[in-house]
Scaffold this motif. Structure first.
Motif, PDB file in Angstrom:
ATOM      1  N   ASP A   6       0.726   6.362  -2.970  1.00 39.78           N
ATOM      2  CA  ASP A   6       0.220   7.725  -2.811  1.00 39.78           C
ATOM      3  C   ASP A   6      -1.292   7.771  -3.014  1.00 39.78           C
ATOM      4  O   ASP A   6      -2.016   8.450  -2.276  1.00 39.78           O
ATOM      5  CB  ASP A   6       0.905   8.689  -3.785  1.00 39.78           C
ATOM      6  CG  ASP A   6       2.345   8.998  -3.398  1.00 39.78           C
ATOM      7  OD1 ASP A   6       2.751   8.695  -2.249  1.00 39.78           O
ATOM      8  OD2 ASP A   6       3.069   9.535  -4.265  1.00 39.78           O
ATOM      9  N   GLN A   7      -1.780   7.038  -4.009  1.00 43.91           N
ATOM     10  CA  GLN A   7      -3.216   6.999  -4.279  1.00 43.91           C
ATOM     11  C   GLN A   7      -3.969   6.384  -3.097  1.00 43.91           C
ATOM     12  O   GLN A   7      -4.983   6.921  -2.648  1.00 43.91           O
ATOM     13  CB  GLN A   7      -3.486   6.211  -5.562  1.00 43.91           C
ATOM     14  CG  GLN A   7      -4.956   6.143  -5.929  1.00 43.91           C
ATOM     15  CD  GLN A   7      -5.202   5.316  -7.191  1.00 43.91           C
ATOM     16  OE1 GLN A   7      -4.337   4.601  -7.667  1.00 43.91           O
ATOM     17  NE2 GLN A   7      -6.397   5.409  -7.715  1.00 43.91           N
ATOM     18  N   LEU A   8      -3.483   5.253  -2.600  1.00 39.42           N
ATOM     19  CA  LEU A   8      -4.139   4.601  -1.469  1.00 39.42           C
ATOM     20  C   LEU A   8      -4.064   5.459  -0.212  1.00 39.42           C
ATOM     21  O   LEU A   8      -5.019   5.527   0.558  1.00 39.42           O
ATOM     22  CB  LEU A   8      -3.520   3.225  -1.209  1.00 39.42           C
ATOM     23  CG  LEU A   8      -3.862   2.136  -2.210  1.00 39.42           C
ATOM     24  CD1 LEU A   8      -3.040   0.885  -1.944  1.00 39.42           C
ATOM     25  CD2 LEU A   8      -5.345   1.813  -2.176  1.00 39.42           C
ATOM     26  N   SER A   9      -2.946   6.108  -0.019  1.00 37.64           N
ATOM     27  CA  SER A   9      -2.791   6.989   1.134  1.00 37.64           C
ATOM     28  C   SER A   9      -3.796   8.134   1.073  1.00 37.64           C
ATOM     29  O   SER A   9      -4.424   8.490   2.078  1.00 37.64           O
ATOM     30  CB  SER A   9      -1.359   7.523   1.188  1.00 37.64           C
ATOM     31  OG  SER A   9      -1.167   8.311   2.329  1.00 37.64           O
ATOM     32  N   GLY A  10      -3.974   8.686  -0.114  1.00 35.14           N
ATOM     33  CA  GLY A  10      -4.949   9.758  -0.300  1.00 35.14           C
ATOM     34  C   GLY A  10      -6.376   9.295  -0.077  1.00 35.14           C
ATOM     35  O   GLY A  10      -7.186  10.003   0.525  1.00 35.14           O
ATOM     36  N   GLN A  11      -6.689   8.075  -0.538  1.00 35.05           N
ATOM     37  CA  GLN A  11      -8.048   7.535  -0.385  1.00 35.05           C
ATOM     38  C   GLN A  11      -8.371   7.204   1.060  1.00 35.05           C
ATOM     39  O   GLN A  11      -9.518   7.325   1.489  1.00 35.05           O
ATOM     40  CB  GLN A  11      -8.229   6.281  -1.246  1.00 35.05           C
ATOM     41  CG  GLN A  11      -8.304   6.551  -2.722  1.00 35.05           C
ATOM     42  CD  GLN A  11      -8.387   5.259  -3.534  1.00 35.05           C
ATOM     43  OE1 GLN A  11      -8.094   4.175  -3.053  1.00 35.05           O
ATOM     44  NE2 GLN A  11      -8.779   5.383  -4.787  1.00 35.05           N
ATOM     45  N   THR A  12      -7.367   6.755   1.802  1.00 32.84           N
ATOM     46  CA  THR A  12      -7.617   6.301   3.169  1.00 32.84           C
ATOM     47  C   THR A  12      -7.303   7.354   4.220  1.00 32.84           C
ATOM     48  O   THR A  12      -7.754   7.235   5.359  1.00 32.84           O
ATOM     49  CB  THR A  12      -6.771   5.051   3.491  1.00 32.84           C
ATOM     50  OG1 THR A  12      -5.385   5.398   3.398  1.00 32.84           O
ATOM     51  CG2 THR A  12      -7.108   3.900   2.558  1.00 32.84           C
ATOM     52  N   GLY A  13      -6.492   8.356   3.857  1.00 35.60           N
ATOM     53  CA  GLY A  13      -6.069   9.357   4.824  1.00 35.60           C
ATOM     54  C   GLY A  13      -4.976   8.854   5.763  1.00 35.60           C
ATOM     55  O   GLY A  13      -4.670   9.494   6.761  1.00 35.60           O
ATOM     56  N   MET A  14      -4.391   7.710   5.441  1.00 40.83           N
ATOM     57  CA  MET A  14      -3.345   7.121   6.291  1.00 40.83           C
ATOM     58  C   MET A  14      -1.972   7.511   5.763  1.00 40.83           C
ATOM     59  O   MET A  14      -1.783   7.649   4.554  1.00 40.83           O
ATOM     60  CB  MET A  14      -3.461   5.593   6.290  1.00 40.83           C
ATOM     61  CG  MET A  14      -4.763   5.070   6.854  1.00 40.83           C
ATOM     62  SD  MET A  14      -4.915   3.275   6.702  1.00 40.83           S
ATOM     63  CE  MET A  14      -3.790   2.754   7.979  1.00 40.83           C
ATOM     64  N   ASP A  15      -1.002   7.653   6.676  1.00 43.13           N
ATOM     65  CA  ASP A  15       0.360   7.884   6.201  1.00 43.13           C
ATOM     66  C   ASP A  15       0.923   6.562   5.675  1.00 43.13           C
ATOM     67  O   ASP A  15       0.391   5.485   5.949  1.00 43.13           O
ATOM     68  CB  ASP A  15       1.252   8.505   7.283  1.00 43.13           C
ATOM     69  CG  ASP A  15       1.589   7.564   8.435  1.00 43.13           C
ATOM     70  OD1 ASP A  15       1.962   6.405   8.184  1.00 43.13           O
ATOM     71  OD2 ASP A  15       1.497   8.007   9.591  1.00 43.13           O
ATOM     72  N   ARG A  16       1.975   6.660   4.908  1.00 40.68           N
ATOM     73  CA  ARG A  16       2.513   5.495   4.199  1.00 40.68           C
ATOM     74  C   ARG A  16       2.913   4.359   5.140  1.00 40.68           C
ATOM     75  O   ARG A  16       2.651   3.188   4.850  1.00 40.68           O
ATOM     76  CB  ARG A  16       3.698   5.911   3.340  1.00 40.68           C
ATOM     77  CG  ARG A  16       4.184   4.792   2.447  1.00 40.68           C
ATOM     78  CD  ARG A  16       5.257   5.252   1.535  1.00 40.68           C
ATOM     79  NE  ARG A  16       4.702   6.294   0.690  1.00 40.68           N
ATOM     80  CZ  ARG A  16       5.071   6.533  -0.535  1.00 40.68           C
ATOM     81  NH1 ARG A  16       6.024   5.830  -1.076  1.00 40.68           N
ATOM     82  NH2 ARG A  16       4.525   7.473  -1.248  1.00 40.68           N
TER      83      ARG A  16
END
Length: 105
Positions: free
Chosen positions: A61-71
């Motif tokens: 979730d953190q990485l998704s938020g930082q990158t704007g990419m879906d899981r």
């Protein structure tokens, strides 16, 4: 690492995050795979499912938020590029010291 961990996210990985990432992978049953990325031999592949299980929901979730990419896209990119990224950060078969990591950021 392409668009996945560019900029700030790559800095996070270098500043203590690399050690934490490797610990998460080890605790998630992927220690042998992670060690191959750090070591000087060939890098072992990791499936998206194994990577998701090892990293856990909070990290994803953190990485998704930082990158704007879906899981799904995030896991696809990470499983493809993470082995080479870690390998490049550990050219001597070991984790960089804090001083070495600060020069890489």
């Amino acid at each position: 690492m392409g668009g996945v961990l560019g900029g700030a996210a790559a800095g996070t990985v270098l500043n203590g995050g690399l050690d934490n990432l490797l610990k998460q992978l080890q605790q998630g049953g992927q220690g042998d795979v992670a060690r191959s990325w750090v070591g000087t031999g060939p890098n072992k592949a990791i499936s998206q499912r194994d990577l998701a299980n090892a990293l856990g929901t909070d990290t994803l979730d953190q990485l998704s938020g930082q990158t704007g990419m879906d899981r799904g896209d995030l896991l696809s990119e990470l499983s493809q590029h993470l082995p080479r990224f870690v390998d490049q950060l550990t050219p001597d078969g070991r984790l960089p010291t804090e001083e070495e990591a600060s020069r890489m950021v």
